[in-house]
Design a protein around this motif. Structure first.
Motif, PDB file in Angstrom:
ATOM      1  N   ARG A 259       0.835  -1.213   0.000  1.00 42.18           N
ATOM      2  CA  ARG A 259       0.000   0.000   0.000  1.00 42.18           C
ATOM      3  C   ARG A 259       0.867   1.258   0.000  1.00 42.18           C
ATOM      4  O   ARG A 259       0.543   2.253  -0.654  1.00 42.18           O
ATOM      5  CB  ARG A 259      -0.936  -0.017   1.203  1.00 42.18           C
ATOM      6  CG  ARG A 259      -1.986  -1.142   1.140  1.00 42.18           C
ATOM      7  CD  ARG A 259      -3.010  -1.027   2.249  1.00 42.18           C
ATOM      8  NE  ARG A 259      -3.903  -2.188   2.254  1.00 42.18           N
ATOM      9  CZ  ARG A 259      -3.783  -3.216   3.085  1.00 42.18           C
ATOM     10  NH1 ARG A 259      -2.814  -3.211   4.016  1.00 42.18           N
ATOM     11  NH2 ARG A 259      -4.613  -4.230   3.010  1.00 42.18           N
ATOM     12  N   ARG A 260       1.979   1.222   0.739  1.00 46.50           N
ATOM     13  CA  ARG A 260       2.892   2.375   0.771  1.00 46.50           C
ATOM     14  C   ARG A 260       3.558   2.550  -0.600  1.00 46.50           C
ATOM     15  O   ARG A 260       3.719   3.685  -1.071  1.00 46.50           O
ATOM     16  CB  ARG A 260       3.960   2.174   1.848  1.00 46.50           C
ATOM     17  CG  ARG A 260       3.404   2.258   3.275  1.00 46.50           C
ATOM     18  CD  ARG A 260       4.493   2.019   4.302  1.00 46.50           C
ATOM     19  NE  ARG A 260       5.473   3.082   4.297  1.00 46.50           N
ATOM     20  CZ  ARG A 260       6.607   3.042   5.020  1.00 46.50           C
ATOM     21  NH1 ARG A 260       6.872   1.980   5.776  1.00 46.50           N
ATOM     22  NH2 ARG A 260       7.453   4.053   4.989  1.00 46.50           N
ATOM     23  N   ILE A 261       3.922   1.440  -1.226  1.00 49.03           N
ATOM     24  CA  ILE A 261       4.543   1.501  -2.556  1.00 49.03           C
ATOM     25  C   ILE A 261       3.573   2.131  -3.556  1.00 49.03           C
ATOM     26  O   ILE A 261       3.940   3.018  -4.326  1.00 49.03           O
ATOM     27  CB  ILE A 261       4.951   0.090  -3.038  1.00 49.03           C
ATOM     28  CG1 ILE A 261       6.098  -0.453  -2.187  1.00 49.03           C
ATOM     29  CG2 ILE A 261       5.350   0.121  -4.510  1.00 49.03           C
ATOM     30  CD1 ILE A 261       6.432  -1.909  -2.475  1.00 49.03           C
ATOM     31  N   VAL A 262       2.326   1.662  -3.527  1.00 50.65           N
ATOM     32  CA  VAL A 262       1.320   2.183  -4.456  1.00 50.65           C
ATOM     33  C   VAL A 262       1.101   3.672  -4.232  1.00 50.65           C
ATOM     34  O   VAL A 262       1.033   4.461  -5.181  1.00 50.65           O
ATOM     35  CB  VAL A 262      -0.007   1.407  -4.302  1.00 50.65           C
ATOM     36  CG1 VAL A 262      -1.132   2.088  -5.084  1.00 50.65           C
ATOM     37  CG2 VAL A 262       0.162  -0.029  -4.774  1.00 50.65           C
ATOM     38  N   ALA A 263       0.999   4.074  -2.986  1.00 51.89           N
ATOM     39  CA  ALA A 263       0.767   5.489  -2.674  1.00 51.89           C
ATOM     40  C   ALA A 263       1.922   6.358  -3.164  1.00 51.89           C
ATOM     41  O   ALA A 263       1.705   7.435  -3.748  1.00 51.89           O
ATOM     42  CB  ALA A 263       0.578   5.654  -1.165  1.00 51.89           C
ATOM     43  N   ARG A 264       3.140   5.899  -2.963  1.00 44.27           N
ATOM     44  CA  ARG A 264       4.301   6.678  -3.385  1.00 44.27           C
ATOM     45  C   ARG A 264       4.418   6.713  -4.907  1.00 44.27           C
ATOM     46  O   ARG A 264       4.827   7.726  -5.501  1.00 44.27           O
ATOM     47  CB  ARG A 264       5.569   6.100  -2.751  1.00 44.27           C
ATOM     48  CG  ARG A 264       5.588   6.265  -1.224  1.00 44.27           C
ATOM     49  CD  ARG A 264       6.783   5.584  -0.595  1.00 44.27           C
ATOM     50  NE  ARG A 264       8.016   6.269  -0.916  1.00 44.27           N
ATOM     51  CZ  ARG A 264       9.023   6.456  -0.053  1.00 44.27           C
ATOM     52  NH1 ARG A 264       8.891   6.048   1.201  1.00 44.27           N
ATOM     53  NH2 ARG A 264      10.119   7.056  -0.427  1.00 44.27           N
ATOM     54  N   PHE A 265       4.030   5.593  -5.547  1.00 44.15           N
ATOM     55  CA  PHE A 265       4.076   5.546  -7.011  1.00 44.15           C
ATOM     56  C   PHE A 265       3.058   6.519  -7.610  1.00 44.15           C
ATOM     57  O   PHE A 265       3.351   7.243  -8.564  1.00 44.15           O
ATOM     58  CB  PHE A 265       3.803   4.119  -7.493  1.00 44.15           C
ATOM     59  CG  PHE A 265       3.863   3.961  -8.985  1.00 44.15           C
ATOM     60  CD1 PHE A 265       5.074   3.964  -9.649  1.00 44.15           C
ATOM     61  CD2 PHE A 265       2.693   3.819  -9.731  1.00 44.15           C
ATOM     62  CE1 PHE A 265       5.134   3.827 -11.041  1.00 44.15           C
ATOM     63  CE2 PHE A 265       2.739   3.682 -11.108  1.00 44.15           C
ATOM     64  CZ  PHE A 265       3.963   3.686 -11.768  1.00 44.15           C
ATOM     65  N   ILE A 266       1.860   6.528  -7.054  1.00 43.48           N
ATOM     66  CA  ILE A 266       0.815   7.451  -7.520  1.00 43.48           C
ATOM     67  C   ILE A 266       1.250   8.899  -7.319  1.00 43.48           C
ATOM     68  O   ILE A 266       0.930   9.785  -8.118  1.00 43.48           O
ATOM     69  CB  ILE A 266      -0.517   7.171  -6.790  1.00 43.48           C
ATOM     70  CG1 ILE A 266      -1.074   5.804  -7.227  1.00 43.48           C
ATOM     71  CG2 ILE A 266      -1.536   8.271  -7.063  1.00 43.48           C
ATOM     72  CD1 ILE A 266      -2.305   5.368  -6.460  1.00 43.48           C
ATOM     73  N   ALA A 267       2.017   9.115  -6.254  1.00 39.09           N
ATOM     74  CA  ALA A 267       2.500  10.467  -5.955  1.00 39.09           C
ATOM     75  C   ALA A 267       3.613  10.905  -6.896  1.00 39.09           C
ATOM     76  O   ALA A 267       4.036  12.069  -6.866  1.00 39.09           O
ATOM     77  CB  ALA A 267       2.979  10.541  -4.511  1.00 39.09           C
ATOM     78  N   GLY A 268       4.110   9.974  -7.727  1.00 37.47           N
ATOM     79  CA  GLY A 268       5.086  10.372  -8.728  1.00 37.47           C
ATOM     80  C   GLY A 268       6.459   9.738  -8.624  1.00 37.47           C
ATOM     81  O   GLY A 268       7.344  10.031  -9.439  1.00 37.47           O
ATOM     82  N   GLU A 269       6.677   8.889  -7.635  1.00 40.98           N
ATOM     83  CA  GLU A 269       7.995   8.261  -7.511  1.00 40.98           C
ATOM     84  C   GLU A 269       8.213   7.224  -8.615  1.00 40.98           C
ATOM     85  O   GLU A 269       7.273   6.572  -9.079  1.00 40.98           O
ATOM     86  CB  GLU A 269       8.141   7.594  -6.143  1.00 40.98           C
ATOM     87  CG  GLU A 269       8.364   8.593  -5.017  1.00 40.98           C
ATOM     88  CD  GLU A 269       8.957   7.928  -3.778  1.00 40.98           C
ATOM     89  OE1 GLU A 269       9.909   7.133  -3.931  1.00 40.98           O
ATOM     90  OE2 GLU A 269       8.458   8.208  -2.677  1.00 40.98           O
ATOM     91  N   SER A 270       9.459   7.049  -9.012  1.00 39.43           N
ATOM     92  CA  SER A 270       9.806   6.102 -10.073  1.00 39.43           C
ATOM     93  C   SER A 270      10.047   4.704  -9.491  1.00 39.43           C
ATOM     94  O   SER A 270      10.215   4.534  -8.279  1.00 39.43           O
ATOM     95  CB  SER A 270      11.072   6.563 -10.787  1.00 39.43           C
ATOM     96  OG  SER A 270      12.189   6.495  -9.906  1.00 39.43           O
ATOM     97  N   TYR A 271      10.049   3.742 -10.369  1.00 37.37           N
ATOM     98  CA  TYR A 271      10.355   2.370  -9.933  1.00 37.37           C
ATOM     99  C   TYR A 271      11.752   2.308  -9.317  1.00 37.37           C
ATOM    100  O   TYR A 271      11.981   1.604  -8.327  1.00 37.37           O
ATOM    101  CB  TYR A 271      10.290   1.408 -11.123  1.00 37.37           C
ATOM    102  CG  TYR A 271       8.902   1.178 -11.673  1.00 37.37           C
ATOM    103  CD1 TYR A 271       7.899   0.613 -10.898  1.00 37.37           C
ATOM    104  CD2 TYR A 271       8.598   1.514 -12.993  1.00 37.37           C
ATOM    105  CE1 TYR A 271       6.626   0.400 -11.405  1.00 37.37           C
ATOM    106  CE2 TYR A 271       7.328   1.305 -13.510  1.00 37.37           C
ATOM    107  CZ  TYR A 271       6.349   0.752 -12.713  1.00 37.37           C
ATOM    108  OH  TYR A 271       5.095   0.528 -13.222  1.00 37.37           O
ATOM    109  N   ARG A 272      12.683   3.026  -9.916  1.00 39.49           N
ATOM    110  CA  ARG A 272      14.056   3.002  -9.424  1.00 39.49           C
ATOM    111  C   ARG A 272      14.154   3.533  -7.993  1.00 39.49           C
ATOM    112  O   ARG A 272      14.815   2.941  -7.136  1.00 39.49           O
ATOM    113  CB  ARG A 272      14.954   3.822 -10.361  1.00 39.49           C
ATOM    114  CG  ARG A 272      16.444   3.728 -10.017  1.00 39.49           C
ATOM    115  CD  ARG A 272      17.264   4.577 -10.986  1.00 39.49           C
ATOM    116  NE  ARG A 272      17.108   4.112 -12.351  1.00 39.49           N
ATOM    117  CZ  ARG A 272      17.818   3.110 -12.872  1.00 39.49           C
ATOM    118  NH1 ARG A 272      18.708   2.475 -12.134  1.00 39.49           N
ATOM    119  NH2 ARG A 272      17.633   2.775 -14.130  1.00 39.49           N
ATOM    120  N   SER A 273      13.480   4.675  -7.733  1.00 43.33           N
ATOM    121  CA  SER A 273      13.561   5.263  -6.387  1.00 43.33           C
ATOM    122  C   SER A 273      12.837   4.384  -5.372  1.00 43.33           C
ATOM    123  O   SER A 273      13.259   4.267  -4.213  1.00 43.33           O
ATOM    124  CB  SER A 273      12.978   6.673  -6.386  1.00 43.33           C
ATOM    125  OG  SER A 273      11.585   6.662  -6.653  1.00 43.33           O
TER     126      SER A 273
END
Length: 248
Positions: A178-192
């Protein structure tokens, strides 16, 4: 005394190699009863003879037969040698060109490849083995489709976020997802995200580091949303609860 090539193969191994070990032992007993000397055991463990994947030991045996290093072959059964008619013809071509007439099978009859009747019987066994493999492949594919349409999980390694039964959610890992999804939606890249997971000491289910590929696969999979996929398409609602819902 003949320099014999013993060939053994099994399609699926449980890690103990007992299947090929038994084949080799039986082949050695036959060689001893014939007064033949086994020069080398050629073993392809956990390798199918029906697929087009390379069989290193089999290819090495053919090369040794061509070069005259081996003058006889012992195999447990014809279907251990090959399950593809075209490959059987290639084998016959090699032994014929090399002048190898002694090809023995522990089980399935004593076939003399040096005469027409023996070759005919060997080809018949090869055709039957290919048909059996094809039928098995169809049954396996149909079973996998049936399981998918019912929403149930298939075999293999447990997915991140779930227990070994692949249906029960593992709370800590689900929270990570859930944290990964939230951060991804917020704009973080797969690499970060991969770097963040490694910094946090969070490992994959195999204990390895996260990569952009493993992250991309997990986030794009319908599994975490409670969807059952088959051959890249959503085919049913899954039998497990979703980790991510529309409200998340």
């Amino acid at each position: 005394m003949l320099n014999v090539a013993v060939y053994a193969r099994i399609s699926s191994d449980d890690g103990t190699a007992l299947g090929v070990t038994r084949q080799v032992e039986d082949c050695h007993r036959l060689a001893e009863s014939l007064g033949w000397k086994v020069a080398e055991d050629y073993i392809d463990n956990d390798v199918s003879a029906y697929s087009v994947k390379k069989r290193p030991a089999y290819e090495r045996m053919l090369a040794d037969l061509r070069d005259g290093y081996r003058d006889a072959v012992i195999v447990y059964h014809a279907d251990r040698l090959t399950r593809r008619p075209i490959e059987l013809e290639q084998f016959v071509e090699v032994v014929t060109a090399a002048g190898v007439q002694q090809v023995k099978f522990v089980s399935g009859g004593d076939l003399d490849v040096g005469n027409g009747d023996g070759l005919m019987l060997l080809r018949m066994q090869g055709t039957f083995a290919a048909h059996e493999s094809d039928a098995k492949s169809r049954r396996v594919k149909r079973k996998m489709e049936e399981v998918a349409l019912s929403g149930r999980p298939h075999g293999g390694t447990r997915p991140f976020g779930f227990e070994a039964d692949k249906e029960t959610i593992r709370p800590y890992e689900a929270a990570v997802i859930r944290r990964i999804v939230a951060r991804f939606i917020a704009g973080e890249s797969y690499r970060s995200l991969a770097a963040w997971l490694d910094d946090e000491g969070i490992k994959t289910v195999t204990g390895g580091p996260w990569t952009t590929t493993t992250l991309r696969y997990m986030l794009r999979s319908g599994r975490i949303a409670g969807l059952r996929e088959h051959l890249g398409e959503v085919v049913a609602n899954a039998s497990w609860d979703p980790i991510i819902t529309e409200g998340d």
